[in-house]
Scaffold this active site. Structure first.
Site, PDB file in Angstrom:
ATOM      1  N   HIS A   1      34.895  32.794  34.242  1.00 34.72           N
ATOM      2  CA  HIS A   1      35.006  33.628  35.708  1.00 34.72           C
ATOM      3  C   HIS A   1      35.908  32.526  36.323  1.00 34.72           C
ATOM      4  O   HIS A   1      35.912  31.415  36.468  1.00 34.72           O
ATOM      5  CB  HIS A   1      33.826  33.537  36.448  1.00 34.72           C
ATOM      6  CG  HIS A   1      33.758  34.169  37.765  1.00 34.72           C
ATOM      7  ND1 HIS A   1      34.139  35.321  38.098  1.00 34.72           N
ATOM      8  CD2 HIS A   1      33.782  33.432  39.041  1.00 34.72           C
ATOM      9  CE1 HIS A   1      34.492  35.605  39.390  1.00 34.72           C
ATOM     10  NE2 HIS A   1      33.974  34.465  40.063  1.00 34.72           N
TER      11      HIS A   1
ATOM     12  N   ASP B   1      34.045  40.732  37.992  1.00 35.54           N
ATOM     13  CA  ASP B   1      33.977  41.736  36.740  1.00 35.54           C
ATOM     14  C   ASP B   1      34.965  41.106  35.783  1.00 35.54           C
ATOM     15  O   ASP B   1      35.736  39.991  35.918  1.00 35.54           O
ATOM     16  CB  ASP B   1      34.222  43.202  37.369  1.00 35.54           C
ATOM     17  CG  ASP B   1      35.711  43.144  37.987  1.00 35.54           C
ATOM     18  OD1 ASP B   1      35.817  44.161  38.787  1.00 35.54           O
ATOM     19  OD2 ASP B   1      36.727  42.310  37.799  1.00 35.54           O
TER      20      ASP B   1
ATOM     21  N   CYS C   1      38.507  39.439  36.751  1.00 39.69           N
ATOM     22  CA  CYS C   1      38.572  38.537  37.597  1.00 39.69           C
ATOM     23  C   CYS C   1      39.898  37.486  37.459  1.00 39.69           C
ATOM     24  O   CYS C   1      40.362  37.024  38.441  1.00 39.69           O
ATOM     25  CB  CYS C   1      37.392  37.632  37.708  1.00 39.69           C
ATOM     26  SG  CYS C   1      36.932  36.872  36.193  1.00 39.69           S
TER      27      CYS C   1
END
Lengths: 139, 297
Positions: B284, B71, B74
């Site tokens: 990410h 999400d 992160c």
């Protein structure tokens, strides 16, 4: 093929049942390595693994998997370290009198590669099965 | 930074994937890095080859990877998890007696902080901003202290796994980090205004149209983190400065460039601890674990 792993693969013969039946003896060896000059660098001809900042469970050579010492993981054939008698799996206890049992990986590297030192004297411990085999065959 | 529809959908998929198989864990169990890499990147496109080479380089130093819940928190999750897993003591700034007075002090100086976006707690009434943030900071200090006092590495790891299980506690810690970033940004901004030397990233941070001062930084960036946006690169610098940690990131899509391993900050202080993250795309983050370096001499 898979990329080389950070450590050489576990050696099956070190974990064989034979090793558990016979007594392991740790012998101390004094190894004097004369570094080889290659251009700007002084080469020792071996690789190290371990250190207090590293994960000890990845070490295939240590008997105790919490051992964070510095181990010899590779020895270059014909290189200064092999010529001096260093062997893969040796645990480095001291370098020129400096303790190597409680150092980080990088500290170990630095202690072995000081630019003004052409000779390093290592104190290593080596797990030896041969002695135990000989002794059991003679009795 | 503001994600388009496609990315929001992808994020939702990752989230539901994580939710269905390991819904409690914000940080997945470890997996061999090369096994993970081979599973995720099978193709032969230049991009796939580059990423695989990147993972090989990581595997020179680390044995395993742990996936981080994907999400918009992160970057916080990865950084904080790594920091706590190896925490041996409280950082200097956490030891300060005035630490928990920070929200009250800042709010009394800067009225605009009243517009700080608190994380909505389902079913709970929102208290005063300074009290809520104080609670977050107290929690951060308590958790850091407890975990750093655990001697055994296995037990320390277990304590971290227990903390990062997708409950409100975990998110309160990220909100604390956000506030600390604001505090650091204010310090840097004021230092610069009064002619003192500041790190280069500070100029970049405030050079953005959307954050020419700490108030705008709060409105347009910090208030959105965890919701509609994650941390931009310049904000990774800010996070590192706030924690006084060096965040080392393997940026896999930058393999074979000099940005492959980026340090935030890029000329780190000697005594700042180092945590390592992996990113394939600067969006990410995952974490490498189990250092097993081998050096040729």
């Amino acid at each position: 093929t898979a990329a080389p792993r950070a450590w050489p693969p576990r050696r099956p013969w070190l974990r064989a049942g034979l090793g558990q039946l016979l007594a392991r003896t740790d012998t101390e060896q004094r190894i004097e390595i004369h570094k080889l000059r290659q251009g700007d660098n002084l080469i020792l001809g071996f690789s190290i693994g371990g250190g207090i900042d590293q994960d000890p469970t990845q070490n295939p050579f240590s008997e105790d998997k919490t051992d964070k010492g510095i181990y010899v993981t590779r020895v270059t054939q014909g290189g200064p370290a092999e010529v001096a008698g260093l062997q893969i799996g040796d645990k480095i206890m001291q370098v020129n009198g400096w303790d190597m049992t409680m150092v980080t990986h990088d500290q170990a590297r630095k202690r072995l590669t000081k630019r003004n030192e052409e000779v390093v004297r290592l104190l290593v411990t080596r797990q030896s099965l041969q002695k135990a085999v000989q002794q059991s065959m003679m009795s | 930074m503001y994600r388009d529809e496609e990315e929001i959908e992808r994020e939702k998929m990752l989230l539901s994937e994580a939710n269905s198989s390991e819904y409690k864990l914000s940080v997945s169990p470890e997996m061999d890095i090369m096994e993970y890499c081979m599973k995720e990147w099978r193709g032969n496109t230049p991009a796939a080859k580059r990423i695989r080479k990147g993972y090989e380089a990581v595997a020179q130093k680390f044995a395993s990877i742990r996936r981080i819940r994907g999400d918009n928190y992160c970057a916080f999750r990865a950084t904080l998890f790594q920091a706590l897993s190896q925490a041996a003591q409280l950082p200097r700034w956490l030891q300060s007696k005035d630490f928990t007075m920070l929200p009250e002090n800042l709010l009394s100086k800067y009225d605009w902080i009243k517009q700080w976006q608190l994380r909505q707690k389902p079913g709970k009434r929102m208290g005063e901003i300074k009290d809520e943030i104080k609670e977050y900071l107290i929690l951060l200090r308590k958790k850091w202290k407890n975990i750093s006092e655990i001697k055994g590495p296995l037990e320390k790891q277990e304590a971290c796994d227990k903390l990062f299980k997708n409950e409100e506690e975990e998110y309160s810690l990220y909100e604390a980090l956000k506030f600390l970033m604001l505090n650091t940004a204010i310090e840097l901004y004021n230092a610069d205004k009064s002619g003192k030397r500041v790190p280069v990233f500070s100029w970049l941070l405030f050079a953005r149209d959307t954050s020419s001062n700490p108030c705008q930084l709060m409105h347009n960036h910090l208030n959105h983190i965890g919701h509609s946006g994650g941390l931009e690169q310049v904000e990774m610098f800010l996070l590192a400065y706030a924690l006084q940690y060096t965040i080392q990131v393997y940026r896999l899509y930058k393999y074979s460039t000099d940005e492959f391993i980026t340090l935030y900050p890029n000329d780190p202080e000697e005594d700042w601890p180092v945590v390592t993250l992996i990113t394939e795309d600067d969006r990410h983050y995952n974490i490498p674990v189990r250092m097993c370096q081998e050096t040729m001499l």
